[in-house]
Design a protein around this motif. Structure first.
Motif, PDB file in Angstrom:
ATOM      1  N   SER A   1     -13.001  43.163   3.212  1.00 33.27           N
ATOM      2  CA  SER A   1     -13.249  44.604   3.135  1.00 33.27           C
ATOM      3  C   SER A   1     -13.161  45.089   1.695  1.00 33.27           C
ATOM      4  CB  SER A   1     -12.239  45.372   3.993  1.00 33.27           C
ATOM      5  OG  SER A   1     -12.373  45.040   5.360  1.00 33.27           O
ATOM      6  N   THR A   2     -14.123  45.929   1.303  1.00 31.30           N
ATOM      7  CA  THR A   2     -14.170  46.476  -0.052  1.00 31.30           C
ATOM      8  C   THR A   2     -14.317  47.994   0.027  1.00 31.30           C
ATOM      9  OG1 THR A   2     -15.255  44.475  -0.890  1.00 31.30           O
ATOM     10  CG2 THR A   2     -15.386  46.435  -2.267  1.00 31.30           C
ATOM     11  N   ALA A   3     -13.563  48.692  -0.802  1.00 29.10           N
ATOM     12  CA  ALA A   3     -13.616  50.151  -0.862  1.00 29.10           C
ATOM     13  C   ALA A   3     -14.102  50.590  -2.237  1.00 29.10           C
ATOM     14  CB  ALA A   3     -12.232  50.741  -0.584  1.00 29.10           C
ATOM     15  N   ILE A   4     -15.066  51.508  -2.257  1.00 27.71           N
ATOM     16  CA  ILE A   4     -15.587  52.068  -3.507  1.00 27.71           C
ATOM     17  C   ILE A   4     -15.573  53.589  -3.375  1.00 27.71           C
ATOM     18  CG2 ILE A   4     -17.629  52.320  -4.968  1.00 27.71           C
ATOM     19  CD1 ILE A   4     -18.356  49.452  -4.344  1.00 27.71           C
ATOM     20  N   GLN A   5     -14.974  54.273  -4.347  1.00 29.66           N
ATOM     21  CA  GLN A   5     -14.835  55.722  -4.265  1.00 29.66           C
ATOM     22  C   GLN A   5     -16.113  56.456  -4.683  1.00 29.66           C
ATOM     23  OE1 GLN A   5     -11.830  57.919  -3.317  1.00 29.66           O
ATOM     24  NE2 GLN A   5     -13.842  58.816  -3.028  1.00 29.66           N
ATOM     25  N   PHE A   6     -16.912  55.868  -5.576  1.00 25.68           N
ATOM     26  CA  PHE A   6     -18.114  56.557  -6.048  1.00 25.68           C
ATOM     27  C   PHE A   6     -19.299  56.237  -5.134  1.00 25.68           C
ATOM     28  CE2 PHE A   6     -17.448  52.695  -8.564  1.00 25.68           C
ATOM     29  CZ  PHE A   6     -18.660  52.025  -8.418  1.00 25.68           C
ATOM     30  N   HIS A   7     -20.529  56.583  -5.568  1.00 28.18           N
ATOM     31  CA  HIS A   7     -21.689  56.553  -4.673  1.00 28.18           C
ATOM     32  C   HIS A   7     -22.830  55.669  -5.188  1.00 28.18           C
ATOM     33  CE1 HIS A   7     -20.471  59.601  -1.721  1.00 28.18           C
ATOM     34  NE2 HIS A   7     -19.884  60.228  -2.723  1.00 28.18           N
ATOM     35  N   PRO A   8     -22.741  54.363  -5.017  1.00 32.31           N
ATOM     36  CA  PRO A   8     -23.857  53.511  -5.440  1.00 32.31           C
ATOM     37  C   PRO A   8     -25.093  53.649  -4.567  1.00 32.31           C
ATOM     38  CG  PRO A   8     -22.206  52.210  -4.281  1.00 32.31           C
ATOM     39  CD  PRO A   8     -21.621  53.578  -4.471  1.00 32.31           C
ATOM     40  N   GLU A   9     -24.950  54.251  -3.384  1.00 27.11           N
ATOM     41  CA  GLU A   9     -26.067  54.348  -2.432  1.00 27.11           C
ATOM     42  C   GLU A   9     -27.025  55.494  -2.729  1.00 27.11           C
ATOM     43  OE1 GLU A   9     -23.208  57.333  -0.657  1.00 27.11           O
ATOM     44  OE2 GLU A   9     -23.137  55.590  -1.964  1.00 27.11           O
ATOM     45  N   LEU A  10     -26.653  56.409  -3.628  1.00 25.64           N
ATOM     46  CA  LEU A  10     -27.469  57.593  -3.894  1.00 25.64           C
ATOM     47  C   LEU A  10     -28.471  57.350  -5.014  1.00 25.64           C
ATOM     48  CD1 LEU A  10     -24.860  60.513  -3.771  1.00 25.64           C
ATOM     49  CD2 LEU A  10     -26.374  59.711  -1.947  1.00 25.64           C
ATOM     50  N   ASP A  11     -29.750  57.647  -4.749  1.00 27.60           N
ATOM     51  CA  ASP A  11     -30.735  57.666  -5.825  1.00 27.60           C
ATOM     52  C   ASP A  11     -30.786  59.086  -6.395  1.00 27.60           C
ATOM     53  OD1 ASP A  11     -32.075  59.124  -3.887  1.00 27.60           O
ATOM     54  OD2 ASP A  11     -33.572  57.569  -3.497  1.00 27.60           O
ATOM     55  N   GLY A  12     -31.698  59.324  -7.331  1.00 23.67           N
ATOM     56  CA  GLY A  12     -31.774  60.642  -7.969  1.00 23.67           C
ATOM     57  C   GLY A  12     -32.007  61.760  -6.983  1.00 23.67           C
ATOM     58  N   ALA A  13     -32.884  61.521  -5.995  1.00 23.00           N
ATOM     59  CA  ALA A  13     -33.163  62.548  -4.993  1.00 23.00           C
ATOM     60  C   ALA A  13     -31.929  62.835  -4.147  1.00 23.00           C
ATOM     61  CB  ALA A  13     -34.328  62.102  -4.103  1.00 23.00           C
ATOM     62  N   GLY A  14     -31.164  61.787  -3.817  1.00 23.12           N
ATOM     63  CA  GLY A  14     -29.950  61.967  -3.032  1.00 23.12           C
ATOM     64  C   GLY A  14     -28.890  62.744  -3.789  1.00 23.12           C
ATOM     65  N   ILE A  15     -28.749  62.472  -5.082  1.00 21.61           N
ATOM     66  CA  ILE A  15     -27.788  63.208  -5.904  1.00 21.61           C
ATOM     67  C   ILE A  15     -28.180  64.676  -5.977  1.00 21.61           C
ATOM     68  CG2 ILE A  15     -26.875  63.474  -8.241  1.00 21.61           C
ATOM     69  CD1 ILE A  15     -27.163  60.410  -8.542  1.00 21.61           C
ATOM     70  N   ASP A  16     -29.472  64.920  -6.198  1.00 18.29           N
ATOM     71  CA  ASP A  16     -29.956  66.297  -6.297  1.00 18.29           C
ATOM     72  C   ASP A  16     -29.723  67.050  -4.988  1.00 18.29           C
ATOM     73  OD1 ASP A  16     -31.479  68.205  -8.067  1.00 18.29           O
ATOM     74  OD2 ASP A  16     -32.787  68.221  -6.310  1.00 18.29           O
ATOM     75  N   ALA A  17     -29.958  66.379  -3.854  1.00 18.63           N
ATOM     76  CA  ALA A  17     -29.750  67.007  -2.551  1.00 18.63           C
ATOM     77  C   ALA A  17     -28.277  67.334  -2.333  1.00 18.63           C
ATOM     78  CB  ALA A  17     -30.260  66.088  -1.447  1.00 18.63           C
ATOM     79  N   LEU A  18     -27.386  66.440  -2.746  1.00 19.48           N
ATOM     80  CA  LEU A  18     -25.948  66.683  -2.599  1.00 19.48           C
ATOM     81  C   LEU A  18     -25.506  67.861  -3.458  1.00 19.48           C
ATOM     82  CD1 LEU A  18     -23.161  65.900  -1.532  1.00 19.48           C
ATOM     83  CD2 LEU A  18     -23.006  64.207  -3.362  1.00 19.48           C
ATOM     84  N   LEU A  19     -26.015  67.937  -4.679  1.00 21.06           N
ATOM     85  CA  LEU A  19     -25.661  69.046  -5.562  1.00 21.06           C
ATOM     86  C   LEU A  19     -26.126  70.378  -4.976  1.00 21.06           C
ATOM     87  CD1 LEU A  19     -26.548  67.459  -9.029  1.00 21.06           C
ATOM     88  CD2 LEU A  19     -24.271  67.811  -8.064  1.00 21.06           C
ATOM     89  N   ALA A  20     -27.309  70.369  -4.357  1.00 24.56           N
ATOM     90  CA  ALA A  20     -27.827  71.593  -3.749  1.00 24.56           C
ATOM     91  C   ALA A  20     -26.988  71.996  -2.536  1.00 24.56           C
ATOM     92  CB  ALA A  20     -29.290  71.394  -3.348  1.00 24.56           C
ATOM     93  N   LEU A  21     -26.625  71.011  -1.712  1.00 28.75           N
ATOM     94  CA  LEU A  21     -25.842  71.269  -0.509  1.00 28.75           C
ATOM     95  C   LEU A  21     -24.461  71.822  -0.840  1.00 28.75           C
ATOM     96  CD1 LEU A  21     -25.621  70.926   2.622  1.00 28.75           C
ATOM     97  CD2 LEU A  21     -24.665  68.655   2.164  1.00 28.75           C
ATOM     98  N   GLU A  22     -23.853  71.292  -1.906  1.00 27.88           N
ATOM     99  CA  GLU A  22     -22.478  71.651  -2.251  1.00 27.88           C
ATOM    100  C   GLU A  22     -22.412  72.729  -3.333  1.00 27.88           C
ATOM    101  OE1 GLU A  22     -19.939  70.786  -0.681  1.00 27.88           O
ATOM    102  OE2 GLU A  22     -20.452  68.951   0.410  1.00 27.88           O
ATOM    103  N   GLY A  23     -23.519  73.462  -3.532  1.00 27.83           N
ATOM    104  CA  GLY A  23     -23.569  74.468  -4.589  1.00 27.83           C
ATOM    105  C   GLY A  23     -22.395  75.426  -4.621  1.00 27.83           C
TER     106      GLY A  23
END
Length: 229
Positions: free
Chosen positions: A163-185
């Motif tokens: 089992s491996t735990a990672i706190q950051f987000h390697p799964e997000l591409d640029g569009a995913g990051i932008d969507a998260l920023l918009a959602l959490e405005g």
């Protein structure tokens, strides 16, 4: 050779997993995405080859508001005991900590949002680099966990067995990051985060920063033994 299936637990509808999806497709995997928060049943661990647990807006320690999280924690404990490769990302890493003897909690350094420098304990590790992070909760790892990486403010990665735990987000591409920023405005405004500056920092073109991490993790998943109990 039969198709390999990557099981993914999500905590939101339509999760942004562009990099993970690219990595899985390139490695010959199909993806099975389940959302216990919406009533999806967790798959029988007997048939799971590899499991990724994604982030989400829930707090791992708030079982009263999110009672299904207790079932997830028990499920992760079972998957780990069966030595099935398991990767927890952000909230997934906090749930994994709870499952294996650590403790999820509110982050003691507050909100971490943006591109952060991650420093691995092994100088040659793919965990070294700049990655996108977004969380306000954190976790103390299990007592026997191997610490893999930190940032200035938080523990960023650890491992215990398969089992491996990672706190950051390697799964997000640029569009995913932008969507998260918009959602959490609204939340970001509350914390005084410069969203425009983060958007300007999103890499364009070429491989995403987390792709090599996910490629390597999937490449290391052994072929499942059909006779595995």
């Amino acid at each position: 050779m039969s198709t390999r299936t990557l099981t993914v637990i999500t905590h939101v509808n339509n999760p942004s997993i562009g990099v993970l999806e690219e990595s899985a497709v390139a490695g010959g995997w199909t993806m099975s995405v389940v959302g216990p928060f919406r009533g999806d049943p967790l798959p029988d661990a007997d048939v799971v080859e590899a499991l990724v647990v994604l982030g989400g807006p829930q707090s791992a320690y708030d079982g009263e508001s999110h009672p299904y999280l207790a079932d997830e924690v028990a499920y992760l404990r079972d998957v780990h005991a069966r030595e099935i490769p398991l990767l927890g990302l952000c909230l997934g890493s906090q749930l994994l900590a709870d499952a294996l003897g650590g403790r999820s909690r509110p982050g003691d350094s507050g909100l971490e949002c943006g591109f952060i420098d991650v420093i691995a304990t092994n100088p040659k590790s793919l965990l070294n680099g700049t990655f996108f992070s977004f969380h306000s909760d954190s976790a103390d790892p299990p007592p026997d966990a191997e610490i893999l990486a930190r940032s200035d403010h938080y523990l960023q990665a650890w491992r215990l067995g398969t089992s491996t735990a990672i706190q950051f987000h390697p799964e997000l591409d640029g569009a995913g990051i932008d969507a998260l920023l918009a959602l959490e405005g609204p939340k970001l405004q509350q914390f005084g985060v410069d969203v425009d500056a983060i958007r300007e920092s999103i890499p364009t073109g070429g491989p995403q920063p987390g792709r090599r991490l996910l490629d390597t993790w999937l490449d290391d998943v052994p072929v499942r033994d059909p006779a595995r109990p």
